[in-house]
Motif scaffolding. Structure first.
Motif, mmCIF file in Angstrom:
data_model
loop_
_atom_site.group_PDB
_atom_site.id
_atom_site.type_symbol
_atom_site.label_atom_id
_atom_site.label_comp_id
_atom_site.label_asym_id
_atom_site.label_seq_id
_atom_site.Cartn_x
_atom_site.Cartn_y
_atom_site.Cartn_z
ATOM 1 N N GLY A 196 -6.304 -2.802 -0.419
ATOM 2 C CA GLY A 196 -6.695 -1.410 -0.285
ATOM 3 C C GLY A 196 -8.188 -1.305 -0.059
ATOM 4 N N VAL A 210 -4.884 2.550 -5.444
ATOM 5 C CA VAL A 210 -4.982 2.367 -3.995
ATOM 6 C C VAL A 210 -5.968 1.266 -3.627
ATOM 7 C CG1 VAL A 210 -5.651 3.499 -1.833
ATOM 8 C CG2 VAL A 210 -4.276 4.738 -3.522
ATOM 9 N N ASN A 211 -7.001 1.077 -4.447
ATOM 10 C CA ASN A 211 -8.015 0.068 -4.127
ATOM 11 C C ASN A 211 -8.705 -0.399 -5.404
ATOM 12 O OD1 ASN A 211 -10.020 2.092 -4.745
ATOM 13 N ND2 ASN A 211 -9.724 2.909 -2.669
ATOM 14 N N ARG A 219 1.797 2.367 -3.574
ATOM 15 C CA ARG A 219 0.767 2.596 -4.595
ATOM 16 C C ARG A 219 0.825 4.045 -5.082
ATOM 17 N NH1 ARG A 219 -3.399 -1.409 -3.694
ATOM 18 N NH2 ARG A 219 -2.334 -3.199 -2.755
ATOM 19 N N LEU A 255 0.818 -1.213 0.000
ATOM 20 C CA LEU A 255 0.000 0.000 0.000
ATOM 21 C C LEU A 255 0.853 1.265 0.000
ATOM 22 C CD1 LEU A 255 -2.870 -1.002 2.461
ATOM 23 C CD2 LEU A 255 -3.026 -0.670 -0.014
#
Length: 442
Positions: free
Chosen positions: A441, A232-233, A28, A25
């Motif tokens: 994420g 991020v996700n 990212r 994470l």
């Protein structure tokens, strides 16, 4: 870029592009850079050319519908794969290993790595052919030599990594916008509704046009994790995929169809409607920069595959391997028939994606990519992939008006779920309790 394991490890990961482990994470990049790379990848000169070919076969209105439908299907397919990639930070090869098993993944990884290397070779060859057409050059040796030179040049950004590619996109995208603006103002808008009077030559079925639109990026759409793993996700990954196909590739293919309708001459190749330097030179600049940005993204995908298929192969060595294969293919021009090439992609690639989607959303349930497989070979996924290819080929031969790639996805998806549920342990579909090291994420 840093990781939680220290500076030296982070520096190694930057150099290796996180090719062998999930992106943590802390490393990212968010939405912008992945979206920029995918946008530059999707807004490609070849996409406009293919849009023009679809328009010549179907006519303007049906071409626009076929392109829009093909890209919408491509978006749904790629987003379904990319969501898990973005959430857990996995590139395509790591995703395939999670699905097919560590050793069972080698074949599908290599299939896509070789195919996307073929796209890289085709783009380099296409650039040389554009120059040949622009200046009326003759001779296969000259064409091959130019293709090799472009293949070497186009390989450089991907060898040095993701950031170099993002920087190239910043140069390529404005040229494509200028290209689009010129033709829009000079050729498309002045004709108005007359653009939609063309009904094509009648030699192309509607679903063939859809298949051409969707097959253009079905390989890299399947490998979308190589780009969206830096989001991020999962939600960001889906939006990046939307940028790629709904707001970049699709509109640019439609734009190519409109240019073709405006020129209204099947003898015009690569939009060179005039031999004047004021037309030729800008088009060449656009073609070179656009094909370059697409080439390096293709080689980046291929490099990610080679590093994971061959244990111990480092990033730059893998990039050089892919470059060498692509240079030979570009120089020989073995991938010159774009229609046959797109059909091959539509047959081989979708069943792999179908197995990935089934594994993430059904077989794994709420575990996502947090755990590894227990065995090295997930035969349920392997058999499902093979069945998907066979079903896709059968549909292609017997039902030309049906999207055979979608049939391959559906067959692979269903067969995998049935086999994984019916004989989980014997077929190697069982998940272990060993953590994968991926961070999700939110």
């Amino acid at each position: 870029m840093t990781t939680r394991s220290g500076v030296s490890t982070a520096q190694e990961d930057v150099r290796e592009e996180f090719h062998s482990k999930p992106v943590p994470l802390g490393a990212r990049l968010g939405f912008r850079d992945p979206a920029l790379v995918w946008s530059g990848f999707g807004i490609a000169y070849i996409c406009a050319v293919i849009g023009g070919l679809i328009q010549q076969g179907l006519g303007t209105t049906n071409a626009i519908l076929a392109i829009a439908l093909g890209n919408f299907i491509l978006f749904l397919y790629s987003a379904a794969i990319g969501y898990g990639n973005g959430k857990w930070g996995l590139n395509f090869p790591l995703t395939v290993k999670a699905v097919f098993g560590e050793k069972g993944a080698v074949v599908p990884i290599l299939i896509l790595a070789v195919l996307v290397t073929g796209w890289y070779a085709f783009q380099a060859w296409l650039t040389a052919d554009v120059i040949r057409v622009a200046f009326g050059l003759q001779g296969g040796l000259l064409l091959g030599t130019m293709a090799v030179a472009f293949a070497v040049l186009f390989a450089l950004p991907s060898i040095f990594g993701f950031k170099w590619m993002a920087n190239l996109m910043k140069l390529a995208l404005p040229t494509m916008v200028i290209f689009a603006g010129y033709y829009l103002l000079a050729k498309v808008l002045p004709l108005g509704s007359a653009l939609f009077e063309s009904h094509g030559d009648g030699k192309m079925a509607f679903m063939t046009g859809v298949a051409m639109a969707w097959s253009t990026f079905v390989v890299s759409g399947t490998m979308t994790g190589d780009i969206v793993r830096y989001t991020v996700n999962g939600r960001q990954a889906v939006w990046v995929t939307a940028v790629a196909f709904l707001f970049s590739n699709g509109p640019f293919m439609i734009f190519g169809a409109l240019i073709s309708a405006a020129l209204n001459d099947p003898e015009v190749v690569y939009f060179f409607h005039s031999s004047a330097l004021t037309v030729v030179v800008p088009l060449l600049i656009v073609a070179i920069l656009s094909n370059w940005s697409t080439c390096d993204a293709c080689l980046y995908n291929a490099t990610m595959g080679y590093t994971n298929a061959f244990s111990g192969l480092r990033w730059r060595h893998a990039a050089m391997l892919g470059s060498a294969i692509g240079i030979i293919a570009a120089g020989t021009g073995i991938i010159g028939n774009i229609v046959n090439w797109l059909i091959l992609l539509g047959l081989l690639v979708p069943p792999i994606g179908g197995a990935i989607i089934a594994d993430y959303y059904v077989v794994r349930g709420g575990k996502g990519f947090s755990v590894l497989r227990r065995t090295d070979y997930n035969w349920a996924a392997i058999v499902a992939m093979i069945v998907g290819v066979l079903v896709g080929y059968y549909v292609y031969v017997t039902c030309p008006n049906f999207l055979f790639g979608a049939a391959g996805i559906a067959a692979s998806f269903i067969v995998y779920i049935v086999l994984a549920r019916a004989a989980t342990e014997p077929l190697g579909a069982t998940l272990s309790s060993m953590p994968s090291g991926a961070e999700a994420g939110r």
